[in-house]
Design a protein around this motif. Structure first.
Motif, PDB file in Angstrom:
ATOM      1  N   SER A 144       0.839  -1.201   0.000  1.00 14.91           N
ATOM      2  CA  SER A 144       0.000   0.000   0.000  1.00 14.91           C
ATOM      3  C   SER A 144       0.879   1.258   0.000  1.00 14.91           C
ATOM      4  O   SER A 144       1.752   1.403   0.845  1.00 14.91           O
ATOM      5  N   GLY A 178      -1.433   3.749  -9.948  1.00 11.57           N
ATOM      6  CA  GLY A 178      -2.258   2.798  -9.198  1.00 11.57           C
ATOM      7  C   GLY A 178      -2.817   1.723 -10.122  1.00 11.57           C
ATOM      8  O   GLY A 178      -2.855   0.537  -9.775  1.00 11.57           O
ATOM      9  N   GLY A 182      -1.379  -1.984  -9.729  1.00 16.10           N
ATOM     10  CA  GLY A 182      -2.452  -2.887  -9.322  1.00 16.10           C
ATOM     11  C   GLY A 182      -2.473  -4.115 -10.212  1.00 16.10           C
ATOM     12  O   GLY A 182      -2.515  -5.257  -9.746  1.00 16.10           O
ATOM     13  N   ARG A 188      -1.584  -1.207  -4.132  1.00 16.86           N
ATOM     14  CA  ARG A 188      -2.595  -0.156  -4.196  1.00 16.86           C
ATOM     15  C   ARG A 188      -1.959   1.205  -3.889  1.00 16.86           C
ATOM     16  O   ARG A 188      -1.022   1.298  -3.086  1.00 16.86           O
ATOM     17  N   ILE A 189      -2.480   2.224  -4.538  1.00 18.20           N
ATOM     18  CA  ILE A 189      -1.912   3.573  -4.404  1.00 18.20           C
ATOM     19  C   ILE A 189      -3.054   4.575  -4.229  1.00 18.20           C
ATOM     20  O   ILE A 189      -3.967   4.636  -5.066  1.00 18.20           O
ATOM     21  N   ASN A 190      -3.009   5.325  -3.150  1.00 16.77           N
ATOM     22  CA  ASN A 190      -4.060   6.298  -2.866  1.00 16.77           C
ATOM     23  C   ASN A 190      -3.448   7.604  -2.368  1.00 16.77           C
ATOM     24  O   ASN A 190      -2.298   7.631  -1.919  1.00 16.77           O
ATOM     25  N   THR A 245      -8.042   1.377  -4.009  1.00 20.86           N
ATOM     26  CA  THR A 245      -6.893   1.891  -4.766  1.00 20.86           C
ATOM     27  C   THR A 245      -7.308   2.980  -5.742  1.00 20.86           C
ATOM     28  O   THR A 245      -8.487   3.108  -6.075  1.00 20.86           O
TER      29      THR A 245
END
Ligand SMILES: NC(=O)c1ccc[n+]([C@@H]2O[C@H](COP(=O)([O-])OP(=O)(O)OC[C@H]3O[C@@H](n4cnc5c(N)ncnc54)[C@H](O)[C@@H]3O)[C@@H](O)[C@H]2O)c1
Length: 270
Positions: A144, A178, A182, A188-190, A245
């Motif tokens: 993450s 993301g 993914g 996941r990238i937020n 994500t």
């Protein structure tokens, strides 16, 4: 209270400068939840010396990296892989800087050399970190990555200056990378869009106290502070949020979806 949410997880925290820094609080909270961390900041920030205190408290190595340098980022991941004997499960990008803001240069008068530098540090650096991590396979499956942002990416806050553009770019990278990460490795990238918070970076913005007070009045829950931001980040590093994500997640006491509040109406009627 700790819940062991990050037991066995390993991560890199960028951007802890002093006790006010949001990254400082996230580092403490992540360790409290059972994580092992590596701390990183620009060489100039390390020379200020405060980070050693956090490093001692968190039993974490400090590895210098200027996020505008590919070599520094590669070195950081190499040393981190050696330290942990493998990849990381989470990364916090808590980095922002605008020379135009620092020098109080009006948005309409921005110096483009300064703009480039600020964009490189504040936004492109997320791409650089992710690109290097991907090449080195430095983030574990279902890892993450979080970057901190501000609502000036969507709405106009005139004194936020070119940082507004930097944040819009940052959020776009989180979405686009993301997708790629993914598909490739379930990483996941937020972005977390935080309330105005009294820190070194925050206080550099002209009229910051007005910002903070206005946001406080415009948020049904009030402004979220750095400790609460750390709580939220920890949940996003944990396995409880594995399917989230490419999102920009507002952590702002409801500010982003409030048109007006009774407190503001009363102020206007005075
Ligand atoms: N404070 C706020 O009101 C607020 C609100 C929303 C989002 N944010 C965001 O939160 C993040 C953290 O900021 P903060 O408020 O904790 O302030 P801060 O000043 O404590 O943190 C900013 C960090 O960026 C680091 N940095 C600057 N140039 C760098 C470089 N070249 N290489 C590596 N690191 C570099 C600094 O050393 C510092 O540690 C930033 O992205 C900021 O925009 C802050």
């Amino acid at each position: 209270m700790a819940y062991n949410l990050l037991k066995g997880k390993k991560g890199i925290i960028f951007g802890a400068l002093n006790e006010q820094s949001i990254a400082w609080k996230v580092a403490q909270r992540a360790v409290q939840e059972g994580a092992e961390i590596v701390l990183s900041n620009a060489p100039i920030a390390l020379r200020m010396g405060e980070l050693n205190k956090l490093a001692g408290e968190c039993n974490a190595p400090v590895i210098a990296a200027d996020v505008t340098s590919n070599d520094d980022i590669t070195n950081l991941f190499t040393k981190t892989q050696e330290h942990f004997g493998g990849g990381v499960d989470f990364i916090l990008h808590s980095i922002g800087m605008s020379i135009n803001v620092r020098k109080s240069i009006h948005y309409t008068e921005n110096n483009y050399d300064f703009t480039h530098k600020g964009l490189d540090i504040s936004a492109l650096s997320l791409h650089r970190v992710l690109q290097t991590a991907m090449k080195m396979d430095a983030i574990n499956e279902w890892g993450s990555v979080l970057a901190l942002t501000y609502i000036a990416a969507q709405r106009v806050f005139p004194d936020y200056n070119d940082m507004a553009d930097n944040k819009a770019y940052l959020e776009s990278i989180a979405r686009n990378f993301g997708y790629q990460y993914g598909v490739k490795k379930h990483v996941r990238i937020n972005t977390v869009s935080q309330s105005p918070t009294r820190t070194t970076a925050g206080s550099g913005v002209k009229g910051f106290d007005g910002f903070v007070n206005y946001a406080e009045k415009m948020s049904p829950l009030g402004n979220a502070d750095a400790d609460q931001c750390a709580d939220y980040c920890v949940t996003l590093f944990s396995d409880l949020t594995r399917m989230v994500t490419m999102q920009n997640l507002f952590h702002d006491g409801g500010f982003s979806f409030t048109g007006v509040t009774q407190a503001v109406i009363e102020q206007m009627e005075k």
